[in-house]
Design a protein around this motif. Structure first.
Motif, short mmCIF file in Angstrom:
data_model
loop_
_atom_site.label_atom_id
_atom_site.label_comp_id
_atom_site.label_asym_id
_atom_site.label_seq_id
_atom_site.Cartn_x
_atom_site.Cartn_y
_atom_site.Cartn_z
N ASN A 137 0.84 -1.20 0.00
CA ASN A 137 0.00 0.00 0.00
C ASN A 137 0.87 1.25 0.00
O ASN A 137 1.25 1.76 1.05
N ARG A 138 1.17 1.72 -1.18
CA ARG A 138 1.93 2.95 -1.33
C ARG A 138 0.99 4.12 -1.63
O ARG A 138 1.44 5.22 -1.97
N CYS A 139 -0.31 3.86 -1.53
CA CYS A 139 -1.31 4.87 -1.88
C CYS A 139 -1.71 5.70 -0.66
O CYS A 139 -1.58 6.91 -0.66
N ASN A 140 -2.23 5.03 0.38
CA ASN A 140 -2.57 5.72 1.62
C ASN A 140 -2.51 4.72 2.76
O ASN A 140 -2.49 3.51 2.56
N SER A 141 -2.51 5.20 3.97
CA SER A 141 -2.33 4.33 5.13
C SER A 141 -3.64 3.77 5.67
O SER A 141 -3.64 2.95 6.59
N THR A 142 -4.76 4.20 5.11
CA THR A 142 -6.06 3.79 5.65
C THR A 142 -6.69 2.63 4.89
O THR A 142 -7.67 2.05 5.35
N TRP A 143 -6.20 2.32 3.69
CA TRP A 143 -6.76 1.27 2.85
C TRP A 143 -8.17 1.62 2.37
O TRP A 143 -8.90 0.76 1.89
N ALA A 144 -8.54 2.87 2.48
CA ALA A 144 -9.88 3.30 2.07
C ALA A 144 -9.87 3.83 0.63
O ALA A 144 -8.83 4.15 0.06
N ALA A 204 -11.08 -2.64 5.42
CA ALA A 204 -10.69 -3.87 6.11
C ALA A 204 -10.56 -5.03 5.12
O ALA A 204 -9.67 -5.88 5.26
N THR A 205 -11.43 -5.07 4.13
CA THR A 205 -11.38 -6.13 3.13
C THR A 205 -10.14 -5.98 2.25
O THR A 205 -9.47 -6.97 1.93
N ALA A 206 -9.84 -4.76 1.84
CA ALA A 206 -8.66 -4.51 1.02
C ALA A 206 -7.40 -4.94 1.75
O ALA A 206 -6.50 -5.57 1.17
N SER A 252 -6.37 3.35 -4.10
CA SER A 252 -7.70 3.96 -4.01
C SER A 252 -8.09 4.35 -5.43
O SER A 252 -7.26 4.32 -6.35
N ALA A 253 -9.34 4.74 -5.62
CA ALA A 253 -9.78 5.16 -6.95
C ALA A 253 -8.95 6.32 -7.47
O ALA A 253 -8.59 6.38 -8.66
#
Length: 244
Positions: free
Chosen positions: A124-131, A138-140, A171-172
């Motif tokens: 996850n180099r996008c964000n720390s929340t996985w949202a 949580a699923t991601a 994320s999108a």
């Protein structure tokens, strides 16, 4: 966090101690880190959340094109995957998950349940929340963990050669920024783009026997600089330059 070398040594000591005390046929009671402890021996016919936890860790040890279900049912496929895991790590390949198998898993994982050679940060180099993806955060994150264990199997099968991940969960907004496809598996957290060594074609070929149902590599548009692996409900492999 306990150092991996310390955990490996600790697991070895615990396996030897169990053998000397004659409890090798019982449940694995040793706890090598803060992640998860199995409380019983598992074999074909077992069911429950502890079976699911085992499936997450052995899902990368399957046959070509096979995908192991995370259904908590210890069936023939889970037995076969456990046998392959055991054989890969020099254990008696009987398909029964007992102390020796669990202690090997303990030695392979960190306190957050990630395998020894991969981290959530790499996926996850996008964000720390996985949202912000196509599934709840949580699923991601859970999908990423499953992917890491498959990558750990891939890495070990290739001789423990380091594998570098250039992209994981997006994320999108992150996906749009890099020009990702609208339905990219990166949005689900179960995809990883692999770079560095081994060669992209070696990675693409080997990924076929480690539970990845989506494999895109050299010869597929936009994938000349990496090999993409993911867990797609609609299996698709394409790396024409690699013969797949």
């Amino acid at each position: 966090m306990v150092g991996r070398t310390t955990r490996i040594l600790l697991s070895f000591v615990m396996v030897m101690a169990a053998s000397m005390l004659g409890v090798a046929a019982g449940a694995g009671t040793a706890r090598a880190d803060g992640c998860y402890t199995w409380g019983r021996t598992l074999s074909q016919g077992s069911s429950g959340s502890d079976v699911t936890q085992l499936q997450i860790r052995v899902a990368g040890w399957v046959t070509s094109g096979e995908r192991l279900s995370y259904d908590g049912q210890y069936g023939a496929r889970t037995t076969a995957a456990v046998k392959k895991f055991q054989s890969a790590y020099g254990l008696a390949a009987d398909g029964v998950a007992g102390p020796a198998t669990f202690n090997r898993i303990y030695a392979l994982q960190d306190n957050d349940c990630t395998p020894a050679h991969f981290t959530y940060a790499e996926l996850n180099r996008c964000n720390s929340t996985w949202a912000g993806g196509a599934v709840p955060a949580a699923t991601a994150k859970a999908n990423a963990l499953k992917t890491m264990w498959k990558l750990e199997a891939l890495r070990h099968a290739l001789g423990d050669v380091p594998i570098t991940i250039s992209s994981g969960f997006r994320s999108a907004s992150c996906n749009s920024a890099v020009g990702g496809a609208a339905g990219s598996r990166h949005l689900y957290g179960d995809a990883a783009d692999l770079v560095g060594s081994p060669s992209f074609c070696t990675l693409a070929r080997q990924a076929r026997v480690h539970g990845f149902s989506e494999i895109l590599g050299p010869g597929y548009p936009g994938h000349s600089t990496h090999t993409h692996v993911a867990f797609d409900p609609s299996p698709y492999w394409s790396a024409s330059s690699c013969g797949i």
